[in-house]
Design a protein around this motif. Sequence first.
Motif, PDB file in Angstrom:
ATOM      1  N   GLU A 138       3.062  12.537  -1.885  1.00 50.44           N
ATOM      2  CA  GLU A 138       1.678  12.852  -2.226  1.00 50.44           C
ATOM      3  C   GLU A 138       0.672  11.775  -1.817  1.00 50.44           C
ATOM      4  O   GLU A 138      -0.419  12.088  -1.354  1.00 50.44           O
ATOM      5  CB  GLU A 138       1.559  13.106  -3.742  1.00 50.44           C
ATOM      6  CG  GLU A 138       2.417  14.254  -4.244  1.00 50.44           C
ATOM      7  CD  GLU A 138       2.061  15.577  -3.581  1.00 50.44           C
ATOM      8  OE1 GLU A 138       0.874  15.777  -3.233  1.00 50.44           O
ATOM      9  OE2 GLU A 138       2.970  16.404  -3.401  1.00 50.44           O
ATOM     10  N   GLU A 139       1.027  10.512  -2.002  1.00 57.45           N
ATOM     11  CA  GLU A 139       0.044   9.459  -1.733  1.00 57.45           C
ATOM     12  C   GLU A 139      -0.443   9.444  -0.283  1.00 57.45           C
ATOM     13  O   GLU A 139      -1.637   9.208  -0.045  1.00 57.45           O
ATOM     14  CB  GLU A 139       0.602   8.086  -2.121  1.00 57.45           C
ATOM     15  CG  GLU A 139      -0.409   6.968  -1.961  1.00 57.45           C
ATOM     16  CD  GLU A 139      -0.468   6.048  -3.166  1.00 57.45           C
ATOM     17  OE1 GLU A 139      -0.610   4.847  -2.950  1.00 57.45           O
ATOM     18  OE2 GLU A 139      -0.380   6.534  -4.308  1.00 57.45           O
ATOM     19  N   PRO A 140       0.402   9.700   0.720  1.00 56.56           N
ATOM     20  CA  PRO A 140      -0.130   9.740   2.089  1.00 56.56           C
ATOM     21  C   PRO A 140      -1.238  10.779   2.267  1.00 56.56           C
ATOM     22  O   PRO A 140      -2.188  10.547   3.021  1.00 56.56           O
ATOM     23  CB  PRO A 140       1.103  10.078   2.934  1.00 56.56           C
ATOM     24  CG  PRO A 140       2.250   9.527   2.141  1.00 56.56           C
ATOM     25  CD  PRO A 140       1.881   9.789   0.710  1.00 56.56           C
ATOM     26  N   MET A 177     -15.038  -2.634  -8.143  1.00 63.24           N
ATOM     27  CA  MET A 177     -13.942  -1.671  -8.244  1.00 63.24           C
ATOM     28  C   MET A 177     -12.603  -2.391  -8.244  1.00 63.24           C
ATOM     29  O   MET A 177     -12.506  -3.568  -7.880  1.00 63.24           O
ATOM     30  CB  MET A 177     -14.011  -0.671  -7.087  1.00 63.24           C
ATOM     31  CG  MET A 177     -13.967  -1.282  -5.701  1.00 63.24           C
ATOM     32  SD  MET A 177     -14.277  -0.062  -4.373  1.00 63.24           S
ATOM     33  CE  MET A 177     -16.015   0.336  -4.631  1.00 63.24           C
ATOM     34  N   THR A 178     -11.555  -1.689  -8.656  1.00 57.64           N
ATOM     35  CA  THR A 178     -10.219  -2.266  -8.578  1.00 57.64           C
ATOM     36  C   THR A 178      -9.822  -2.394  -7.106  1.00 57.64           C
ATOM     37  O   THR A 178     -10.362  -1.694  -6.250  1.00 57.64           O
ATOM     38  CB  THR A 178      -9.191  -1.398  -9.325  1.00 57.64           C
ATOM     39  OG1 THR A 178      -9.082  -0.129  -8.676  1.00 57.64           O
ATOM     40  CG2 THR A 178      -9.591  -1.206 -10.782  1.00 57.64           C
ATOM     41  N   LYS A 182      -8.060   5.392 -10.212  1.00 51.24           N
ATOM     42  CA  LYS A 182      -6.993   6.371 -10.435  1.00 51.24           C
ATOM     43  C   LYS A 182      -5.657   5.844  -9.908  1.00 51.24           C
ATOM     44  O   LYS A 182      -4.614   5.973 -10.570  1.00 51.24           O
ATOM     45  CB  LYS A 182      -7.357   7.685  -9.752  1.00 51.24           C
ATOM     46  CG  LYS A 182      -6.320   8.797  -9.877  1.00 51.24           C
ATOM     47  CD  LYS A 182      -6.867  10.082  -9.262  1.00 51.24           C
ATOM     48  CE  LYS A 182      -5.861  11.224  -9.367  1.00 51.24           C
ATOM     49  NZ  LYS A 182      -4.723  11.032  -8.442  1.00 51.24           N
ATOM     50  N   MET A 183      -5.676   5.229  -8.737  1.00 50.18           N
ATOM     51  CA  MET A 183      -4.441   4.704  -8.155  1.00 50.18           C
ATOM     52  C   MET A 183      -3.852   3.592  -9.012  1.00 50.18           C
ATOM     53  O   MET A 183      -2.630   3.476  -9.144  1.00 50.18           O
ATOM     54  CB  MET A 183      -4.707   4.207  -6.735  1.00 50.18           C
ATOM     55  CG  MET A 183      -4.985   5.321  -5.742  1.00 50.18           C
ATOM     56  SD  MET A 183      -5.426   4.704  -4.101  1.00 50.18           S
ATOM     57  CE  MET A 183      -3.856   4.009  -3.579  1.00 50.18           C
ATOM     58  N   MET A 184      -4.704   2.774  -9.612  1.00 48.25           N
ATOM     59  CA  MET A 184      -4.198   1.712 -10.477  1.00 48.25           C
ATOM     60  C   MET A 184      -3.465   2.297 -11.678  1.00 48.25           C
ATOM     61  O   MET A 184      -2.351   1.875 -12.015  1.00 48.25           O
ATOM     62  CB  MET A 184      -5.347   0.820 -10.949  1.00 48.25           C
ATOM     63  CG  MET A 184      -4.873  -0.378 -11.777  1.00 48.25           C
ATOM     64  SD  MET A 184      -6.197  -1.181 -12.698  1.00 48.25           S
ATOM     65  CE  MET A 184      -6.461   0.045 -13.991  1.00 48.25           C
TER      66      MET A 184
END
Length: 387
Positions: free
Chosen positions: A371-373, A295-296, A347-349
């Motif tokens: 949003e990310e937290p 995975m990344t 997805k985060m990448m």
Amino acid sequence: MARPDRILIVGAGIGGLCTAVALAQIGAEVDVIDIKPDNAVAGVGWGLRTNGLRALREIGLLEPTLSIGFPTPPLSYFDRNGHHVVDIPYGRQLDGMPNNVQLPRLGFLEMASARALEAGCSIRMSTTATDIQEDADGVTVELSDGSSHRYDLVIGFDGINSSIRRYLFGETYVPIRSGGVAWRAPVRAPDSLKGAIFCHGFGGKVGFVPLAGGMMYVIVTHYESGRPRHDPAAFPQIMHQSAREMMGDSAFMAAEIDSLRAATNVAYTPLDTVLVPYPWHRGRVMIMGDAAHAMTPYLGSGAAMAIEDGVVFAKLLRSDDTLYDVQTKFMARRYPRVKAIWDQSLKMMHEEFDSATPEALDRRLAYLVHEEPKVLDYIHRILESEY
């Protein structure tokens, strides 16, 4: 198929060595082979979160791991001009363990190798499997040193370009180019660096992660079209140029970025991925770790997932189930968990790379704050759950 007593692990990386320890502790006779001549690896450090630490505790490797690493404060994000954006924790602390420990990769491999040998495992470097022949009673493996050995089970922990995966499935599951690349290099750290900081620039980020001994490693991630062949001699200059282009004319961490031009041991890694669906096994041969689910690095969970694979498999082998039943139960427990982390990391990448213009970068920074937290809290709850 009866429970295996003699097991070959192909790959003496983090997952392979931890699995060797776990299997030896339940009475298996374990051989480990690796095509590399020694433990020297590209990349200077890695982080391990609560779930990985919990798995190490189950096989008695938590204390020696903590002795060579150090807990880190929450991850701090800055914009390219050095303005603080948000601090994001690595999750909750469980059972008195840190929620993230920064480790030297080589130091961990040396420790895990020593513990595997103490547990009775054999480790052969510069050795690979040249032929695998399976029958109803076991597996005959020819090694590159000319020797032949008989095993009850072969487990491939041999990475994203796994030869064991190729033996099982041919070219059905091959690494997929994600479009991302990562550059890593060790340099001197400023005295002010107490925890990891990441600076979001146009289309990627530059990170500064502290190590022991006054050092840090710098990581630069960005999108790269095609598959260029970079000259290793030019790695320092290319990494420096990539970081400067991302940060523009910002003075933030400028001296540290400029130090990349003289960096040694620069590692360049295309962030390829692979995710093999059910099953990861056929008969007495199976794959785990990056061979099954590379995975990344955006959730820092690749190594932890590999460690979990081995610990869960060893626990299941304690039962009176047949090998096939153990393999099936293993897949039922591992695949949904691994896929959730694999999907979110990818997805985060892509979200990070979608920041190549000033407007897109502003949206990305707002997402990090609001949003990310929430997304990471969801992921941390998965990681903290039973594996």
